[in-house]
Design a protein around this motif. Sequence first.
Motif, mmCIF file in Angstrom:
data_model
loop_
_atom_site.group_PDB
_atom_site.id
_atom_site.type_symbol
_atom_site.label_atom_id
_atom_site.label_comp_id
_atom_site.label_asym_id
_atom_site.label_seq_id
_atom_site.Cartn_x
_atom_site.Cartn_y
_atom_site.Cartn_z
ATOM 1 N N ILE A 69 0.854 -1.179 0.000
ATOM 2 C CA ILE A 69 0.000 0.000 0.000
ATOM 3 C C ILE A 69 0.893 1.232 0.000
ATOM 4 O O ILE A 69 2.077 1.151 0.315
ATOM 5 C CB ILE A 69 -0.964 0.015 1.203
ATOM 6 N N CYS A 70 0.339 2.376 -0.351
ATOM 7 C CA CYS A 70 1.125 3.604 -0.398
ATOM 8 C C CYS A 70 1.063 4.334 0.953
ATOM 9 O O CYS A 70 0.218 4.042 1.804
ATOM 10 C CB CYS A 70 0.639 4.516 -1.524
ATOM 11 N N GLN A 71 1.935 5.281 1.112
ATOM 12 C CA GLN A 71 2.018 6.038 2.347
ATOM 13 C C GLN A 71 0.740 6.838 2.585
ATOM 14 O O GLN A 71 0.273 6.946 3.714
ATOM 15 C CB GLN A 71 3.239 6.965 2.293
ATOM 16 N N ARG A 72 0.144 7.365 1.528
ATOM 17 C CA ARG A 72 -1.086 8.145 1.669
ATOM 18 C C ARG A 72 -2.231 7.266 2.191
ATOM 19 O O ARG A 72 -2.979 7.671 3.077
ATOM 20 C CB ARG A 72 -1.479 8.795 0.346
ATOM 21 N N CYS A 73 -2.370 6.050 1.671
ATOM 22 C CA CYS A 73 -3.426 5.149 2.145
ATOM 23 C C CYS A 73 -3.177 4.725 3.590
ATOM 24 O O CYS A 73 -4.121 4.593 4.370
ATOM 25 C CB CYS A 73 -3.553 3.931 1.234
#
Length: 89
Positions: A69-73
Motif C-alpha cells: 500500500i502507499c504512504q497516503r493510504c
Amino acid sequence: MSGSSNSQAKTTDTTASKPNVLICPLCGEANGCSYAAGRPHSECWCNHAEFPEGVFDCIPPEQRRKSCICQRCLETYKNQAEHEQEPHS
C-alpha cells in the motif's frame, strides 16, 4: 454456405492475476515501494512506518501480499482509525 469461421483469438486479462507491484492495491496510485522498484528494502519509506493492526484487511483478499500500500493510504487509514476511537461528546 459460407466458408467463414467464427473463431476469434481470445484474450486473457492478465492484470487481475499479476498486479503491478509498484501500484497501491487500495487507491491504484504509485506506492513508492523502493524494494519493488529494484532498490534495497532499507531505502523504502515503509521501514520507518508503523502499520496498525487491520490496515491490510482493507486490501481485497486476492490482492494481499502482492503489492504494497502507499504512504497516503496508510495515513488515511490511521486518521480514520483515530477518528473512530475518539470519544463522542
